[in-house]
Design a protein around this motif. Structure first.
Motif, PDB file in Angstrom:
ATOM      1  N   ALA A  20     -48.254  22.986 -57.274  1.00  0.00           N
ATOM      2  CA  ALA A  20     -48.220  23.798 -56.055  1.00  0.00           C
ATOM      3  C   ALA A  20     -47.654  23.014 -54.887  1.00  0.00           C
ATOM      4  O   ALA A  20     -46.888  23.550 -54.081  1.00  0.00           O
ATOM      5  N   LEU A  21     -48.006  21.747 -54.764  1.00  0.00           N
ATOM      6  CA  LEU A  21     -47.491  20.913 -53.680  1.00  0.00           C
ATOM      7  C   LEU A  21     -45.981  20.709 -53.811  1.00  0.00           C
ATOM      8  O   LEU A  21     -45.246  20.824 -52.822  1.00  0.00           O
ATOM      9  N   VAL A  22     -45.514  20.432 -55.006  1.00  0.00           N
ATOM     10  CA  VAL A  22     -44.070  20.237 -55.223  1.00  0.00           C
ATOM     11  C   VAL A  22     -43.312  21.532 -54.952  1.00  0.00           C
ATOM     12  O   VAL A  22     -42.250  21.521 -54.318  1.00  0.00           O
ATOM     13  N   ALA A  23     -43.858  22.666 -55.386  1.00  0.00           N
ATOM     14  CA  ALA A  23     -43.202  23.946 -55.136  1.00  0.00           C
ATOM     15  C   ALA A  23     -43.159  24.255 -53.640  1.00  0.00           C
ATOM     16  O   ALA A  23     -42.147  24.743 -53.128  1.00  0.00           O
ATOM     17  N   GLY A  24     -44.241  23.955 -52.915  1.00  0.00           N
ATOM     18  CA  GLY A  24     -44.264  24.181 -51.474  1.00  0.00           C
ATOM     19  C   GLY A  24     -43.260  23.315 -50.739  1.00  0.00           C
ATOM     20  O   GLY A  24     -42.575  23.775 -49.822  1.00  0.00           O
ATOM     21  N   ILE A  25     -43.141  22.061 -51.144  1.00  0.00           N
ATOM     22  CA  ILE A  25     -42.164  21.165 -50.516  1.00  0.00           C
ATOM     23  C   ILE A  25     -40.744  21.637 -50.817  1.00  0.00           C
ATOM     24  O   ILE A  25     -39.862  21.584 -49.951  1.00  0.00           O
ATOM     25  N   ALA A  26     -40.510  22.123 -52.040  1.00  0.00           N
ATOM     26  CA  ALA A  26     -39.176  22.612 -52.394  1.00  0.00           C
ATOM     27  C   ALA A  26     -38.800  23.845 -51.576  1.00  0.00           C
ATOM     28  O   ALA A  26     -37.669  23.947 -51.074  1.00  0.00           O
ATOM     29  N   VAL A  27     -39.725  24.758 -51.406  1.00  0.00           N
ATOM     30  CA  VAL A  27     -39.449  25.967 -50.621  1.00  0.00           C
ATOM     31  C   VAL A  27     -39.218  25.605 -49.159  1.00  0.00           C
ATOM     32  O   VAL A  27     -38.297  26.120 -48.517  1.00  0.00           O
ATOM     33  N   ALA A  28     -40.031  24.716 -48.607  1.00  0.00           N
ATOM     34  CA  ALA A  28     -39.851  24.297 -47.215  1.00  0.00           C
ATOM     35  C   ALA A  28     -38.528  23.564 -47.031  1.00  0.00           C
ATOM     36  O   ALA A  28     -37.818  23.780 -46.044  1.00  0.00           O
ATOM     37  N   GLY A  29     -38.176  22.712 -47.966  1.00  0.00           N
ATOM     38  CA  GLY A  29     -36.894  22.000 -47.882  1.00  0.00           C
ATOM     39  C   GLY A  29     -35.712  22.940 -47.959  1.00  0.00           C
ATOM     40  O   GLY A  29     -34.732  22.784 -47.231  1.00  0.00           O
ATOM     41  N   PHE A  30     -35.794  23.937 -48.825  1.00  0.00           N
ATOM     42  CA  PHE A  30     -34.715  24.923 -48.921  1.00  0.00           C
ATOM     43  C   PHE A  30     -34.593  25.722 -47.624  1.00  0.00           C
ATOM     44  O   PHE A  30     -33.494  25.980 -47.145  1.00  0.00           O
ATOM     45  N   GLY A  31     -35.720  26.093 -47.044  1.00  0.00           N
ATOM     46  CA  GLY A  31     -35.695  26.839 -45.784  1.00  0.00           C
ATOM     47  C   GLY A  31     -35.121  26.034 -44.642  1.00  0.00           C
ATOM     48  O   GLY A  31     -34.342  26.541 -43.828  1.00  0.00           O
ATOM     49  N   ILE A  32     -35.472  24.771 -44.562  1.00  0.00           N
ATOM     50  CA  ILE A  32     -34.946  23.911 -43.496  1.00  0.00           C
ATOM     51  C   ILE A  32     -33.458  23.685 -43.681  1.00  0.00           C
ATOM     52  O   ILE A  32     -32.682  23.745 -42.728  1.00  0.00           O
ATOM     53  N   SER A  33     -33.022  23.448 -44.905  1.00  0.00           N
ATOM     54  CA  SER A  33     -31.590  23.212 -45.133  1.00  0.00           C
ATOM     55  C   SER A  33     -30.771  24.472 -44.892  1.00  0.00           C
ATOM     56  O   SER A  33     -29.644  24.399 -44.417  1.00  0.00           O
ATOM     57  N   ALA A  34     -31.316  25.628 -45.178  1.00  0.00           N
ATOM     58  CA  ALA A  34     -30.602  26.874 -44.923  1.00  0.00           C
ATOM     59  C   ALA A  34     -30.494  27.125 -43.425  1.00  0.00           C
ATOM     60  O   ALA A  34     -29.499  27.654 -42.950  1.00  0.00           O
ATOM     61  N   ARG A  35     -31.486  26.748 -42.667  1.00  0.00           N
ATOM     62  CA  ARG A  35     -31.469  26.968 -41.223  1.00  0.00           C
ATOM     63  C   ARG A  35     -30.547  25.972 -40.520  1.00  0.00           C
ATOM     64  O   ARG A  35     -29.861  26.326 -39.578  1.00  0.00           O
ATOM     65  N   VAL A  36     -30.507  24.741 -40.950  1.00  0.00           N
ATOM     66  CA  VAL A  36     -29.689  23.715 -40.300  1.00  0.00           C
ATOM     67  C   VAL A  36     -28.208  24.002 -40.506  1.00  0.00           C
ATOM     68  O   VAL A  36     -27.393  23.773 -39.621  1.00  0.00           O
ATOM     69  N   ASN A  37     -27.828  24.568 -41.634  1.00  0.00           N
ATOM     70  CA  ASN A  37     -26.424  24.796 -41.949  1.00  0.00           C
ATOM     71  C   ASN A  37     -25.921  26.156 -41.478  1.00  0.00           C
ATOM     72  O   ASN A  37     -24.876  26.607 -41.918  1.00  0.00           O
ATOM     73  N   SER A  38     -26.640  26.828 -40.592  1.00  0.00           N
ATOM     74  CA  SER A  38     -26.173  28.131 -40.131  1.00  0.00           C
ATOM     75  C   SER A  38     -24.994  27.967 -39.183  1.00  0.00           C
ATOM     76  O   SER A  38     -24.836  26.953 -38.508  1.00  0.00           O
ATOM     77  N   ASP A  39     -24.147  28.980 -39.111  1.00  0.00           N
ATOM     78  CA  ASP A  39     -22.935  28.918 -38.306  1.00  0.00           C
ATOM     79  C   ASP A  39     -23.168  29.206 -36.829  1.00  0.00           C
ATOM     80  O   ASP A  39     -22.300  28.980 -36.006  1.00  0.00           O
ATOM     81  N   GLU A  40     -24.327  29.728 -36.479  1.00  0.00           N
ATOM     82  CA  GLU A  40     -24.563  30.122 -35.097  1.00  0.00           C
ATOM     83  C   GLU A  40     -24.786  28.934 -34.175  1.00  0.00           C
ATOM     84  O   GLU A  40     -24.569  29.023 -32.985  1.00  0.00           O
ATOM     85  N   SER A  41     -25.212  27.848 -34.675  1.00  0.00           N
ATOM     86  CA  SER A  41     -25.502  26.622 -33.928  1.00  0.00           C
ATOM     87  C   SER A  41     -26.378  26.887 -32.710  1.00  0.00           C
ATOM     88  O   SER A  41     -26.126  26.424 -31.615  1.00  0.00           O
ATOM     89  N   TYR A  42     -27.418  27.657 -32.916  1.00  0.00           N
ATOM     90  CA  TYR A  42     -28.461  27.913 -31.923  1.00  0.00           C
ATOM     91  C   TYR A  42     -27.945  28.574 -30.646  1.00  0.00           C
ATOM     92  O   TYR A  42     -28.497  28.384 -29.577  1.00  0.00           O
ATOM     93  N   SER A  43     -26.885  29.321 -30.689  1.00  0.00           N
ATOM     94  CA  SER A  43     -26.417  30.023 -29.499  1.00  0.00           C
ATOM     95  C   SER A  43     -26.885  31.472 -29.565  1.00  0.00           C
ATOM     96  O   SER A  43     -26.811  32.107 -30.612  1.00  0.00           O
ATOM     97  N   GLN A  44     -27.380  31.955 -28.448  1.00  0.00           N
ATOM     98  CA  GLN A  44     -27.854  33.320 -28.379  1.00  0.00           C
ATOM     99  C   GLN A  44     -27.036  34.082 -27.357  1.00  0.00           C
ATOM    100  O   GLN A  44     -26.702  33.557 -26.300  1.00  0.00           O
TER     101      GLN A  44
END
Length: 66
Positions: A20-44
């Motif tokens: 469960a811990l490894v799965a949670g870390i994998a899901v969190a890591g995937f979410g963080i990497s998907a958010r960092v690589n977004s094209d919007e670059s935090y502009s609203q």
């Protein structure tokens, strides 16, 4: 092999916690990497929606029987 979580021994509980811990870390890591690589670059940008012409909605409440 233990078929119930209640009768499982200590190592089985430890395996479940580790998986469960490894799965949670994998899901969190995937979410963080998907958010960092977004094209919007935090502009609203603000979008303005303007109202059109007013609309009147009516109903007679009667049914037509033929």
């Amino acid at each position: 092999m233990n078929h119930s979580i209640y009768s499982a021994d200590r190592t089985t509980h430890l395996k479940i916690v580790v998986v469960a811990l490894v799965a949670g870390i994998a899901v969190a890591g995937f979410g963080i990497s998907a958010r960092v690589n977004s094209d919007e670059s935090y502009s609203q940008t603000a979008r303005v929606i303007k109202a059109g012409q007013p609309v009147t909605v009516t109903s007679s409440g009667t049914s037509v029987v033929r």
